[in-house]
Scaffold this active site. Sequence first.
Site, mmCIF file in Angstrom:
data_model
loop_
_atom_site.group_PDB
_atom_site.id
_atom_site.type_symbol
_atom_site.label_atom_id
_atom_site.label_comp_id
_atom_site.label_asym_id
_atom_site.label_seq_id
_atom_site.Cartn_x
_atom_site.Cartn_y
_atom_site.Cartn_z
ATOM 1 N N ASN A 51 0.839 -1.197 0.000
ATOM 2 C CA ASN A 51 0.000 0.000 0.000
ATOM 3 C C ASN A 51 0.882 1.258 0.000
ATOM 4 O OD1 ASN A 51 0.859 0.429 2.628
ATOM 5 N ND2 ASN A 51 -1.017 -0.353 3.570
ATOM 6 N N ASP A 93 -8.470 -10.328 -0.458
ATOM 7 C CA ASP A 93 -7.791 -9.428 0.476
ATOM 8 C C ASP A 93 -7.911 -7.982 0.003
ATOM 9 O OD1 ASP A 93 -5.817 -8.944 2.732
ATOM 10 O OD2 ASP A 93 -4.682 -8.156 1.023
#
Lengths: 343, 343, 343
Positions: free
Chosen positions: B24, B218
Amino acid sequence: MSISNAQATPSIQICRIMRPDDANIVGNVHGGTILKMIEEAGCIIGTRHCNSQTGDRCVAALARVERTDFLHPMFIGEVAHVSAEITYTSKNSVEVQVNVLSENIVTGAKKLTNKATLWYVPLSLQNVAKIIEVPPIEYSSPEQEEAGKKRYEAQKLERIETKERNGEIIMSISLPDRQTKEPYTVAFSQSSLIHLVGPSDCTLYGFVHGGVTMKLMDEVAGIVAARHCKTNIVTASVDAINFHRKIKKGCVITVSGRMTFTSNKSMEIEVFVDADPLVEAEKGKYRAVTAFFTYISLDKENKPLPVPPLKLEGEEEQKRFEEGKARYLQNKAKRLTDKERQQ
Amino acid sequence: MSISNAQATPSIQICRIMRPDDANIVGNVHGGTILKMIEEAGCIIGTRHCNSQTGDRCVAALARVERTDFLHPMFIGEVAHVSAEITYTSKNSVEVQVNVLSENIVTGAKKLTNKATLWYVPLSLQNVAKIIEVPPIEYSSPEQEEAGKKRYEAQKLERIETKERNGEIIMSISLPDRQTKEPYTVAFSQSSLIHLVGPSDCTLYGFVHGGVTMKLMDEVAGIVAARHCKTNIVTASVDAINFHRKIKKGCVITVSGRMTFTSNKSMEIEVFVDADPLVEAEKGKYRAVTAFFTYISLDKENKPLPVPPLKLEGEEEQKRFEEGKARYLQNKAKRLTDKERQQ
Amino acid sequence: MSISNAQATPSIQICRIMRPDDANIVGNVHGGTILKMIEEAGCIIGTRHCNSQTGDRCVAALARVERTDFLHPMFIGEVAHVSAEITYTSKNSVEVQVNVLSENIVTGAKKLTNKATLWYVPLSLQNVAKIIEVPPIEYSSPEQEEAGKKRYEAQKLERIETKERNGEIIMSISLPDRQTKEPYTVAFSQSSLIHLVGPSDCTLYGFVHGGVTMKLMDEVAGIVAARHCKTNIVTASVDAINFHRKIKKGCVITVSGRMTFTSNKSMEIEVFVDADPLVEAEKGKYRAVTAFFTYISLDKENKPLPVPPLKLEGEEEQKRFEEGKARYLQNKAKRLTDKERQQ
């Protein structure tokens, strides 16, 4: 093309072999893959040109893509050649014209698959809200400059119009339970995807490449078309797309598509891109882009198949269908005129 | 590890540098990236083992992943080491245990980040509906075999239970207009993505890798969690996942997630995977996988932050919350027991 | 391999299933995919070793790859095992030897596909212009150390030579309209691609991985070879490559290839990599890497096919052909000597 004098005549050529992941299971390269390459070439040449002077460093951000047709399907294993050239500069924007050729390196066959026109705006790296001045290019004749100016004025007008039309209101597409829906209705095929913007989606300066957005839009439009036809479908054209608001790294993008119109052999799909700054939520969700994609359905010999007619439900769908029909007839007329002019 | 004796001691080790696309924007590697690597290691070792005898050639298909915890965050630039070992074989299935270590190659620091247990079933390449027999492994002691048999029986029972519970009915998640929804409700954060299965998502035999599916699950769970908290969130654990039905090349996968439970410092998100064979539409859409993901929210020093409580609307949400709470308390109790046993 | 003793015996093993995007349409894995994995293994082990002492933290940058042969084709679905070991250290450089095995996990067949030798230089993270000192490794015998020293001296000499030869002058490859060119000439097959360096192409410290550059070079060389032969072509070998100048994030890389020599069953292609810092244009374009790739043409049973002779135009092409021939004969002689020595 010679590399050494690239700055003087601003042009560039990208080429790349088409891979399995660039195409659908039948081997047709996705329209979105081509749009992404077109935009990469435009971004490189635009950024290079706007940094060819002293002063603020900048990056060229995509503002608009003119309507573009996909003239021939491209296949896995072929080499895509994307050549881009700067054809007009205004005080704050750059027009780039791009041609795409497919080359079968085994048979040697080459085909023109796309012609596209893109408009870029240079944003300062020091202050992303600041648009810097574009160094002028040299024109081979005053007529050429004049023609460019006309194209510039026309797109400017259209950009203002769509900005007003879109407004800031997000009309969300509701995605009801598909199981309960009748085949060939708008509700049956409408689709939506979300994508978390990753580093590879962005320019070095943290904004999503216009090409990445267009690839996602084509992906959703393709799913809508496939759900409607249940055959091999390919992108036939994309209407002009205006990029009014930038999308930042860390956003979640929701891309939604719904069918608006079907002719005998084509489908029009409207696509919306909404950006949601996950963490800086106070900024709120906003509509970043909208566009119309046209798809056709192909049989095993790549010949067009008839498209099942869209079943309309309600007045709104009827209205959107009529608007789609008008765009369809206008494009058909334009193609005829272009053909006659060429003869 | 030497290649030559791989057949004798069925083990394998995969390692790879973590790149920006694996993580991320804060630099935390996605849980889904790790799950995908775990499954790749399991698939290699399972396929290799099941082909170590004469007879039908086969490919190992993922049937189940046991509950797994993410013990430490992993970061961009670190090297992930995934080592897998076959620990039990029944007549038709293989148990693989996988450890994941992160290594900072600059400081030399190493951490155990995951332990996972996966079950594979070998499908014949001639006839994908046929499950072939698994060659037995040698155990170092009868106790070891006995313990493996217990794990096998326990997971078999659970697989049957979830199969019945899921049934073939698809309860779709409706995605209403988020704008009109109150923050912290289930409806506010629920999310859904679609993914067109591409060649790189599949094994050579045209079925989606279990790891690819888990990575998408996910991704959706992470978006739900981020929408709820608006902070940096990371995967803390995944409950057991059963793969009841295979997903074929050319399908569109819809992955939907909704929050079911929040404790002070964690969120539970239920994720559904529905497969839709676009072209062979007569086969109909079906639910392929469901699972529960637990996420935590982290501050800038990677310390857990409090999670805003979920606002429940209606009896069904209340019921799901209670069930989530039961799972949460059960896992907490189990962790305590494990800790005591280790002391 | 156990993680805990990695520092003691500096070795590492990477493995990965080959996917459709790693290969051409016939299923042969690209040489560039393998070169990229080799370099990843080398970078991990080199960086780990150079940080195994106290003092400045650093990252290992690829300085040179010795000539390497591709001994057997690898296919989609096979597992590539890349094992790397540090075999020599000088004051400021590390020699890594890498073996690549392909494993068919269904049939169990294993083949040695590559042996490669790479040289790395540790650059300080505080100051990227500073080369730090390398901790020495232990040798099993004085002969082993002596042999390493000889390899080190030989490559050092060659690096100095190529640096002088290359100079800083960029002789650009002009890319004329292929339509007007005669088949089998140099001008007909020469090709060029452009790549905008993205985050996933780079190390954590903003420089392009040597493996990424080699993968692009192999891609261009493959296009040149396919244009010449119009058959299935595969990488047979790569001559020593020296990386004299680093390429930074945000650059545009132009990779150009032209055929220099053909024997009965092989083609030699010269590849140039030029880096262009898009935004900091005042730094100017520079030649980063050059190399010679050798390709062969295969029929459907993976047997070598005759290669159409190159049609030479002009003195310069003649001169390059003679130089290519000399390299070809030298390599042939070396292979014979190696074979005799082994008998």
